[in-house]
Motif scaffolding. Sequence first.
Motif, PDB file in Angstrom:
ATOM      1  N   GLY A 195       0.790  -1.233   0.000  1.00 49.38           N
ATOM      2  CA  GLY A 195       0.000   0.000   0.000  1.00 49.38           C
ATOM      3  C   GLY A 195       0.816   1.273   0.000  1.00 49.38           C
ATOM      4  N   GLU A 196       2.103   1.189   0.346  1.00 45.15           N
ATOM      5  CA  GLU A 196       2.934   2.402   0.332  1.00 45.15           C
ATOM      6  C   GLU A 196       3.331   2.768  -1.097  1.00 45.15           C
ATOM      7  OE1 GLU A 196       6.195   2.486   3.027  1.00 45.15           O
ATOM      8  OE2 GLU A 196       4.886   2.662   4.782  1.00 45.15           O
ATOM      9  N   ARG A 197       3.910   3.950  -1.252  1.00 45.82           N
ATOM     10  CA  ARG A 197       4.293   4.509  -2.556  1.00 45.82           C
ATOM     11  C   ARG A 197       3.065   4.651  -3.474  1.00 45.82           C
ATOM     12  NH1 ARG A 197      10.143   2.160  -4.550  1.00 45.82           N
ATOM     13  NH2 ARG A 197      11.262   2.410  -2.583  1.00 45.82           N
ATOM     14  N   ARG A 198       1.949   4.958  -2.896  1.00 44.85           N
ATOM     15  CA  ARG A 198       0.740   5.074  -3.709  1.00 44.85           C
ATOM     16  C   ARG A 198       0.564   6.494  -4.224  1.00 44.85           C
ATOM     17  NH1 ARG A 198      -4.623   6.537  -3.501  1.00 44.85           N
ATOM     18  NH2 ARG A 198      -6.026   5.206  -4.730  1.00 44.85           N
ATOM     19  N   THR A 199       0.475   6.616  -5.523  1.00 41.27           N
ATOM     20  CA  THR A 199       0.099   7.859  -6.186  1.00 41.27           C
ATOM     21  C   THR A 199      -1.048   7.523  -7.121  1.00 41.27           C
ATOM     22  OG1 THR A 199       2.380   8.709  -6.120  1.00 41.27           O
ATOM     23  CG2 THR A 199       0.866   9.739  -7.687  1.00 41.27           C
ATOM     24  N   SER A 200      -2.214   8.090  -6.886  1.00 37.66           N
ATOM     25  CA  SER A 200      -3.363   7.765  -7.723  1.00 37.66           C
ATOM     26  C   SER A 200      -3.160   8.344  -9.123  1.00 37.66           C
ATOM     27  CB  SER A 200      -4.646   8.312  -7.111  1.00 37.66           C
ATOM     28  OG  SER A 200      -4.668   9.735  -7.214  1.00 37.66           O
ATOM     29  N   ALA A 201      -3.927   7.845 -10.070  1.00 42.48           N
ATOM     30  CA  ALA A 201      -3.825   8.345 -11.445  1.00 42.48           C
ATOM     31  C   ALA A 201      -4.158   9.841 -11.496  1.00 42.48           C
ATOM     32  CB  ALA A 201      -4.751   7.553 -12.355  1.00 42.48           C
ATOM     33  N   ASP A 202      -5.176  10.265 -10.744  1.00 47.22           N
ATOM     34  CA  ASP A 202      -5.532  11.691 -10.708  1.00 47.22           C
ATOM     35  C   ASP A 202      -4.396  12.528 -10.126  1.00 47.22           C
ATOM     36  OD1 ASP A 202      -7.995  11.224 -11.838  1.00 47.22           O
ATOM     37  OD2 ASP A 202      -9.072  11.172  -9.932  1.00 47.22           O
ATOM     38  N   GLN A 203      -3.783  12.047  -9.056  1.00 49.22           N
ATOM     39  CA  GLN A 203      -2.652  12.764  -8.471  1.00 49.22           C
ATOM     40  C   GLN A 203      -1.500  12.857  -9.467  1.00 49.22           C
ATOM     41  OE1 GLN A 203      -2.169  10.244  -5.010  1.00 49.22           O
ATOM     42  NE2 GLN A 203      -2.910  11.844  -3.628  1.00 49.22           N
ATOM     43  N   PHE A 204      -1.272  11.773 -10.194  1.00 45.97           N
ATOM     44  CA  PHE A 204      -0.193  11.772 -11.176  1.00 45.97           C
ATOM     45  C   PHE A 204      -0.443  12.822 -12.256  1.00 45.97           C
ATOM     46  CE2 PHE A 204       1.855  10.308 -15.072  1.00 45.97           C
ATOM     47  CZ  PHE A 204       3.149  10.105 -14.625  1.00 45.97           C
ATOM     48  N   TRP A 205      -1.667  12.874 -12.774  1.00 44.86           N
ATOM     49  CA  TRP A 205      -2.005  13.882 -13.788  1.00 44.86           C
ATOM     50  C   TRP A 205      -1.777  15.292 -13.252  1.00 44.86           C
ATOM     51  CZ3 TRP A 205      -2.461  13.511 -18.766  1.00 44.86           C
ATOM     52  CH2 TRP A 205      -2.873  12.315 -19.363  1.00 44.86           C
ATOM     53  N   ARG A 206      -2.178  15.535 -12.000  1.00 40.19           N
ATOM     54  CA  ARG A 206      -1.997  16.875 -11.416  1.00 40.19           C
ATOM     55  C   ARG A 206      -0.514  17.219 -11.286  1.00 40.19           C
ATOM     56  NH1 ARG A 206      -6.419  15.322  -8.104  1.00 40.19           N
ATOM     57  NH2 ARG A 206      -5.036  14.796  -6.364  1.00 40.19           N
ATOM     58  N   LEU A 207       0.292  16.255 -10.860  1.00 43.31           N
ATOM     59  CA  LEU A 207       1.727  16.494 -10.727  1.00 43.31           C
ATOM     60  C   LEU A 207       2.361  16.814 -12.081  1.00 43.31           C
ATOM     61  CD1 LEU A 207       2.566  13.636  -8.201  1.00 43.31           C
ATOM     62  CD2 LEU A 207       2.784  16.089  -7.755  1.00 43.31           C
ATOM     63  N   CYS A 208       1.897  16.136 -13.118  1.00 46.07           N
ATOM     64  CA  CYS A 208       2.427  16.408 -14.461  1.00 46.07           C
ATOM     65  C   CYS A 208       2.034  17.813 -14.929  1.00 46.07           C
ATOM     66  CB  CYS A 208       1.921  15.365 -15.451  1.00 46.07           C
ATOM     67  SG  CYS A 208       2.686  13.736 -15.249  1.00 46.07           S
ATOM     68  N   ARG A 209       0.809  18.197 -14.664  1.00 51.42           N
ATOM     69  CA  ARG A 209       0.360  19.549 -15.057  1.00 51.42           C
ATOM     70  C   ARG A 209       1.172  20.612 -14.325  1.00 51.42           C
ATOM     71  NH1 ARG A 209      -4.942  17.297 -14.882  1.00 51.42           N
ATOM     72  NH2 ARG A 209      -5.275  18.155 -12.791  1.00 51.42           N
ATOM     73  N   ARG A 210       1.388  20.407 -13.033  1.00 57.32           N
ATOM     74  CA  ARG A 210       2.166  21.378 -12.262  1.00 57.32           C
ATOM     75  C   ARG A 210       3.609  21.466 -12.751  1.00 57.32           C
ATOM     76  NH1 ARG A 210       0.201  19.415  -6.240  1.00 57.32           N
ATOM     77  NH2 ARG A 210      -1.978  20.124  -6.403  1.00 57.32           N
ATOM     78  N   ALA A 211       4.126  20.366 -13.274  1.00 52.42           N
ATOM     79  CA  ALA A 211       5.498  20.360 -13.788  1.00 52.42           C
ATOM     80  C   ALA A 211       5.581  20.901 -15.203  1.00 52.42           C
ATOM     81  CB  ALA A 211       6.059  18.939 -13.744  1.00 52.42           C
ATOM     82  N   GLY A 212       4.434  21.287 -15.774  1.00 52.93           N
ATOM     83  CA  GLY A 212       4.433  21.853 -17.121  1.00 52.93           C
ATOM     84  C   GLY A 212       4.593  20.833 -18.224  1.00 52.93           C
TER      85      GLY A 212
END
Length: 219
Positions: free
Chosen positions: A92-109
């Motif tokens: 269960g650790e190192r969990r990044t949801s797909a939505d969180q991943f998309w947001r992180l990519c958007r923030r990184a440009g």
Amino acid sequence: MRLRKWLQKQDCRRRNEAARQLFFQDAMHLLEFNGIDGDYVEFGCDRAQTFRLAHRFSRDLDMQRHLWAIDSFSGIPAAKSFRDLHPRWIEGERRTSADQFWRLCRRAGIPANTHTVVQAKWQKLPHLASDKLPHNIAFAYINCPLHSSVDSVLQCLAPRLKQGMLMAFANHFAWSRFHRSGDQAALDRFSEMNDNFRFHPYRSFGLTGASFLVAERFS
């Protein structure tokens, strides 16, 4: 004493991150130098850390590589055998949801049209329809820590191997006192079963990472 230990851990983390950044930068330049076309594919995308590095160090080069993020997006799965066990791998650790991943990519440009996200359970990965996966791969970064997950990734990569591509294993030196890393055991087994390609050590990186160049056996 506690402060000193904390500072030592922070220093180790900074050095690890710096080494990983340098590896990604050099790896992208190596593939460009060698004229190896194809996409960047990341298996295991915890917090989009290395995915952002791949975008950062590939965007200014002549070869514009599409980026693929492939993950279950549900954290570390339950262990399936003794080779999946390690004191750092907790279900269960190192969990990044797909939505969180998309947001992180958007923030990184990272523009949406430059990358594709594939959500799939690791054991089902070798059986996905071919149109859901990349066909031409230059750089495969494998960051799913369990041996069973890495084994599934290698089965997926088997028909996609080619001369000159780069494979990097984030946990290659994550051994325990009972057995060697799941990454290394999976790669050794995969190498023994694969008659067409060899895997030549390129560079180690960070605390536990190692990379290999793929070569046709008679190249």
